[in-house]
Scaffold this active site. Sequence first.
Site, PDB file in Angstrom:
ATOM      1  N   ARG A  51      41.531  56.708  55.790  1.00  0.00           N
ATOM      2  CA  ARG A  51      42.991  56.487  55.789  1.00  0.00           C
ATOM      3  C   ARG A  51      43.665  57.253  56.923  1.00  0.00           C
ATOM      4  O   ARG A  51      44.639  56.777  57.506  1.00  0.00           O
ATOM      5  CB  ARG A  51      43.581  56.904  54.452  1.00  0.00           C
ATOM      6  N   LYS A 222      38.483  41.446  34.768  1.00  0.00           N
ATOM      7  CA  LYS A 222      39.464  40.829  33.867  1.00  0.00           C
ATOM      8  C   LYS A 222      40.210  39.654  34.467  1.00  0.00           C
ATOM      9  O   LYS A 222      40.717  39.734  35.579  1.00  0.00           O
ATOM     10  CB  LYS A 222      40.511  41.878  33.505  1.00  0.00           C
ATOM     11  N   GLY A 378      39.883  47.133  45.732  1.00  0.00           N
ATOM     12  CA  GLY A 378      38.987  48.289  45.729  1.00  0.00           C
ATOM     13  C   GLY A 378      37.510  47.982  45.629  1.00  0.00           C
ATOM     14  O   GLY A 378      36.711  48.430  46.453  1.00  0.00           O
ATOM     15  N   GLY A 401      46.419  47.233  45.398  1.00  0.00           N
ATOM     16  CA  GLY A 401      47.539  46.662  44.638  1.00  0.00           C
ATOM     17  C   GLY A 401      48.491  45.890  45.531  1.00  0.00           C
ATOM     18  O   GLY A 401      48.965  44.806  45.177  1.00  0.00           O
TER      19      GLY A 401
HETATM   20  P1  AMP Z   1      38.222  44.676  38.868  1.00  0.00           P
HETATM   21  O1  AMP Z   1      38.750  46.067  38.987  1.00  0.00           O
HETATM   22  O2  AMP Z   1      38.893  43.840  37.820  1.00  0.00           O
HETATM   23  O3  AMP Z   1      38.114  43.976  40.203  1.00  0.00           O
HETATM   24  O4  AMP Z   1      36.754  44.818  38.281  1.00  0.00           O
HETATM   25  C1  AMP Z   1      35.712  45.455  38.996  1.00  0.00           C
HETATM   26  C2  AMP Z   1      34.673  45.856  38.000  1.00  0.00           C
HETATM   27  O5  AMP Z   1      34.218  44.718  37.309  1.00  0.00           O
HETATM   28  C3  AMP Z   1      33.446  46.471  38.641  1.00  0.00           C
HETATM   29  O6  AMP Z   1      33.372  47.808  38.278  1.00  0.00           O
HETATM   30  C4  AMP Z   1      32.286  45.673  38.075  1.00  0.00           C
HETATM   31  O7  AMP Z   1      31.227  46.473  37.630  1.00  0.00           O
HETATM   32  C5  AMP Z   1      32.911  44.981  36.877  1.00  0.00           C
HETATM   33  N1  AMP Z   1      32.213  43.727  36.547  1.00  0.00           N
HETATM   34  C6  AMP Z   1      31.906  42.721  37.383  1.00  0.00           C
HETATM   35  N2  AMP Z   1      31.231  41.775  36.730  1.00  0.00           N
HETATM   36  C7  AMP Z   1      31.089  42.182  35.464  1.00  0.00           C
HETATM   37  C8  AMP Z   1      30.499  41.623  34.300  1.00  0.00           C
HETATM   38  N3  AMP Z   1      29.853  40.440  34.350  1.00  0.00           N
HETATM   39  N4  AMP Z   1      30.559  42.324  33.147  1.00  0.00           N
HETATM   40  C9  AMP Z   1      31.185  43.510  33.106  1.00  0.00           C
HETATM   41  N5  AMP Z   1      31.791  44.094  34.163  1.00  0.00           N
HETATM   42  C10 AMP Z   1      31.747  43.428  35.327  1.00  0.00           C
END
Ligand code: AMP
Length: 420
Positions: A51, A222, A378, A401
Site C-alpha cells: 500500500r 456467500k 481480498g 469493499g
Molecule cells: P468471500 O469473502 O465471500 O469472497 O469468501 C472467501 C472465502 O470463501 C475463502 O476463505 C474460501 O475458503 C471460502 N470458500 C470458497 N469456497 C468454499 C466452499 N465451497 N465452502 C466453504 N468455503 C468456501
Amino acid sequence: MQVLKFSINGYFCAMSLKTVEQFNFAGKRALIRVDFNVPLDKQFNITDDSRIQGALPTINKILKDGGSVVLMSHLGRPLKKLKDDGSVDYNKHSLRHVVKRTSELLGKEVKFADDCIGAGAFQMSLSLKAGEVLLLENLRFYKEEEKGDAAFAEKLSKHGNVYVNDAFGTAHRAHASTTIVANYYSEANKMFGYLMANEVASAEKVLKSNDKPFTAILGGAKVSDKILIIENLLNKANNIIIGGGMAYTFFKALGGKIGNSLVEEDKLGLALELIEKAQEKGVQLLLPIDSIIADKFDAAANTHSSDSNNIPDGWMGLDIGNSAIYDFTQVIMSSKIILWNGPMGVFEMDKFQQGTKAIAEAVANVTKNGAFSLVGGGDSVAAVHKFNLADKVSYVSTGGGAMLEYFEGKELPGIKAITG
Ligand code: AMP
C-alpha cells in the site's frame, strides 16, 4: 475537467478524470489521503508494504514538481478494537510505525506529527519546504473521521492548499478525510492520485468497454455478499461464472442434493430469481457441474469428486471439479474482458486449491492473448499472489469493499467528492 489518456498495462484509456498528472505542484503543499493501513506484526514491523509502494508515484510526482506533501491515513480501527481494559491502544495503531519504511521507499526523511489536527501538526505542515514530506498521526484516533464531521474535515483541509485522494480502498466511505474534506477546496485544487485513477480507469474499462464477450467470475463463501453485484452485472456481462461455496445455494434452489455444503437457506428464492433473470437477459450463467467433496472441513479430509447436484449426506463441496474447470476455462479463454472476484474453493487448503489455481491460470493465459482482466476482492487477490500470477493479469485492485460497490453500480462518495 481535462481528458486524460493513460495506460494500464498497455491499455490506453480516455477518461474524464482530474489527476495529479495535469497539475504543476511547484510551490504547493499537497494534502494527500493515502491508504497506509498496512499489516503489522507483534513488533510493529510492516509485513506487506504494497500500500505504501502504491502511493509512491503520486508523492514522487508532487515532490519532483517542487511541491511539499502532507500525508494522512488511517491504520486499523483504534476506537473499535480497544484494549482489554477498554482503553484505546494508541501505540498499536500509531502511524509512527510506517515512518521508517516510507522514508526508505521515498529515499528521503519523512517527518511525523503525533496528532493530525493538533497545533504542533499545523506548525509542522505550514513550515514544510518544497520537497519535504510530513505524515500525520492516525485519522481514526478521532471519532469525527468516520462520522464525516465537517469541522474536523475543515481543520484537516488547512494542512494543504491542494487536496489529492489516492486511497481507493476507502473511496466507498463518506469519511472526513476521504470525502468531506474535498468541500473545502475549489474544483481546480482537488484531484485524484495515480493509484486511484488507475483503479477507476480499470473498473470503467470493464464496465464500459465495447469488447465482448465480458465474463464475470464470482466465487467465495456467500451469495448474500454478491447479490447486488450479480444483479448489476446481469445488465452488462455476457457470461457469469459462479463458483465457491455460494454455488451450492444455487444447486439447492434448483432441487439438487448438496450434503453438508455451504448454503444460505433464506437465499434459495433469490438464487432462482437470478437464474431466471439471466435467462431473460440472455446472459449465460454457469455453475460448476462437478465438485471436489470432503467428509469434513479439514485439510486432511477424505475427498473425491461428485456431481455438484448430487452430493452424499455428510459430505461437502469444497472446490470445483475437473469438468467445471474445463467448462469455465473454455468460457474464460474466449473472453475479451474478465472480472474476477472470489475464489472457486477453499484455496487456503492445498487439497481444495485446484479450481482456483486453474481459473487463475486461465485468466492469466487469456490476458496473454490480449484480453483485459481485473482481479479484485481480498481473497481472489490473495489467490493470484499465492499462485504467482499477479503480474500476469491486467490489473489487481487494491480496494475490496470499494471495488465491490463500484461493480454493484453505486456511486462512491470519495470519487463523487472530486468529480462533482
Ligand atoms: P468471500 O469473502 O465471500 O469472497 O469468501 C472467501 C472465502 O470463501 C475463502 O476463505 C474460501 O475458503 C471460502 N470458500 C470458497 N469456497 C468454499 C466452499 N465451497 N465452502 C466453504 N468455503 C468456501
